[in-house]
Motif scaffolding. Structure first.
Motif, PDB file in Angstrom:
ATOM      1  N   LEU A 336       0.802  -1.113  -0.144  1.00  0.00           N
ATOM      2  CA  LEU A 336      -0.002   0.172  -0.049  1.00  0.00           C
ATOM      3  C   LEU A 336       0.822   1.181   0.053  1.00  0.00           C
ATOM      4  N   ILE A 337       1.640   1.547   1.065  1.00  0.00           N
ATOM      5  CA  ILE A 337       2.383   2.507   1.033  1.00  0.00           C
ATOM      6  C   ILE A 337       3.124   2.965  -0.189  1.00  0.00           C
ATOM      7  N   MET A 338       3.991   2.071  -0.598  1.00  0.00           N
ATOM      8  CA  MET A 338       4.664   2.408  -1.970  1.00  0.00           C
ATOM      9  C   MET A 338       3.646   2.462  -3.103  1.00  0.00           C
ATOM     10  N   ILE A 339       2.526   1.898  -3.003  1.00  0.00           N
ATOM     11  CA  ILE A 339       1.741   2.284  -4.231  1.00  0.00           C
ATOM     12  C   ILE A 339       1.338   3.761  -4.099  1.00  0.00           C
ATOM     13  N   ILE A 340       1.022   4.033  -2.991  1.00  0.00           N
ATOM     14  CA  ILE A 340       0.534   5.509  -2.692  1.00  0.00           C
ATOM     15  C   ILE A 340       1.484   6.532  -3.258  1.00  0.00           C
ATOM     16  N   PHE A 341       2.774   6.175  -2.652  1.00  0.00           N
ATOM     17  CA  PHE A 341       3.825   7.032  -3.150  1.00  0.00           C
ATOM     18  C   PHE A 341       4.208   7.141  -4.382  1.00  0.00           C
ATOM     19  N   ALA A 342       4.276   5.876  -5.351  1.00  0.00           N
ATOM     20  CA  ALA A 342       4.237   5.852  -6.593  1.00  0.00           C
ATOM     21  C   ALA A 342       3.396   6.616  -7.262  1.00  0.00           C
ATOM     22  N   ASN A 343       1.915   6.588  -6.659  1.00  0.00           N
ATOM     23  CA  ASN A 343       0.903   7.340  -7.374  1.00  0.00           C
ATOM     24  C   ASN A 343       1.134   8.745  -7.306  1.00  0.00           C
TER      25      ASN A 343
END
Length: 389
Positions: A336-343
């Protein structure tokens, strides 16, 4: 909405994927499958019929509000007091667990920059390298909690230690993101926001301490919206504001059971929309092969960097044999956190949608590796502990 909720649940339940891919991971994978790179290529007419621009815009609105609540909860649950009590151990472990994969990931980003198609239209090379490096270093605290509950180590001393390390790294992650997003033409606005946040945050803490718990839940959501708006106005991303909103709140202001329920309900009711909207942003125009090669490179950099960093920390701190491996594998969980970061990096056009797709694939693979790698190691350690007893 039928697709968002039915397809992943059926795959998860019928396929019995829980051991290596919990429902959250299946929802992310389903988002990729329903995106333009897979469904859009196989059934373009159906894809264009279902995912019209108004539909995508509506989904994105729901998705970002869900993520703001989720990030606020992550900020509230940071336990920096315990990290300060154990500051030498926490500082060494968190520093190496973050710094080593950051270096490895930055190296992988430099290799990616040797070819075109990865750097976004408004991104500088240093932003890309730092952003991709940090994406490789991220630990997904909410997913880490879910995994440790499943492995029955969350309430044990080792689980609490891992939470301390991840909490310290969470601060660094959002600090680095703020640095990447710094708009030097609007630096005055950003200084005004930070000063105002410190002053109003102090007053907000006084107010929250005075309010009853029932009122705190409502006021926390108002505070979340105010911080998100302020950060976005200043040129930082509203997600930075969401994290700051949670970070200034104390976990003891809220009933822990209700906080756990809120996280569970956000994951159940609205986060699946975010996973689908994330999948809709994937792109394979560089060719699937190039994207998969980049994802594999990033996966090696993130996993190897995390394991090596934690192993060095274990040597310095004289951990028991096998301890560093378990902690390293748990801390490399991305999701989750990396996907939010990448978004956010994609939103600001620091990375392209192809680079985003490679990061997303890396995050999914990293998360799916966690339980299969950790469970046997934990079983062996418990067996040894029982035998020595």
């Amino acid at each position: 909405m039928i697709l968002i909720f039915a397809v992943p649940w059926l795959i998860w339940r019928v396929g019995r994927t829980e051991y290596y891919a919990p429902l959250v991971v299946v929802q992310i994978l389903t988002g990729i499958l329903l995106g333009p790179g897979v469904l859009g290529q196989i059934f373009p007419d159906y894809y264009n019929f279902v995912f019209t621009p108004p539909v995508i815009q509506s989904l994105n609105g729901i998705a970002w509000w869900a993520v703001m609540i989720f990030v606020m909860i992550a900020g509230i649950e940071l336990d920096l007091k315990k990290a300060w009590v154990h500051r030498r151990e926490s500082g060494i472990t968190a520093g190496l667990a973050l710094g080593t994969p950051l270096l490895f990931g930055g190296g992988a980003a430099l290799v990616m920059l040797l070819t075109d198609g990865w750097l976004g239209a408004h991104g500088e090379r240093w932003q890309f390298v730092l952003g991709v490096g940090m994406a490789c270093a991220v630990t997904a605290l909410p997913i880490l909690i879910l995994f440790m509950e499943k492995l029955e180590v969350l309430r044990q001393p080792v689980g609490q230690r891992i939470l301390r390390y991840a909490s310290v790294d969470d601060i660094a992650i959002w600090g680095v993101l703020a640095l990447i997003l710094m708009d030097w033409s609007r630096v005055g606005k950003q200084l005004v926001f930070l000063i105002a946040f410190i002053v109003i945050g102090w007053l907000f803490r006084k107010l929250m301490a005075w309010l009853s718990e029932r009122d705190r839940w409502y006021v926390a959501l108002i505070w979340l919206a105010v911080c998100g708006f302020g950060a976005d106005w200043a040129g930082l991303h509203f997600m930075v504001g969401a994290f700051l909103a949670g970070a200034v709140m104390e976990a003891e202001w809220f009933d822990q059971e209700r906080m756990d329920l809120l996280r569970h309900h956000v994951l159940l009711v609205v986060m699946p929309v975010f996973f689908l909207s994330t999948g809709l942003r994937t792109n394979w125009t560089l060719g699937g092969e190039a994207v998969f090669v980049a994802a594999a490179l990033l996966l090696v950099a993130s996993v190897a960097g995390k394991l090596i960093g934690v192993r060095i920390a274990g040597r310095i701190l004289n951990w028991a044999p096998g301890e560093a491996s378990i902690i390293g594998w748990l801390l490399q969980t991305k999701a989750l956190i990396m996907i939010i970061f990448a978004n956010i990096l994609l939103d600001r056009e620091i990375i392209t949608s192809e680079a985003f797709t490679a990061l997303l694939l890396m995050a999914v693979a990293s998360t799916m590796l966690t339980v299969p790698m950790v469970a046997p190691k934990l079983a062996r350690l418990r067996e040894l502990i029982g035998r020595s007893a």
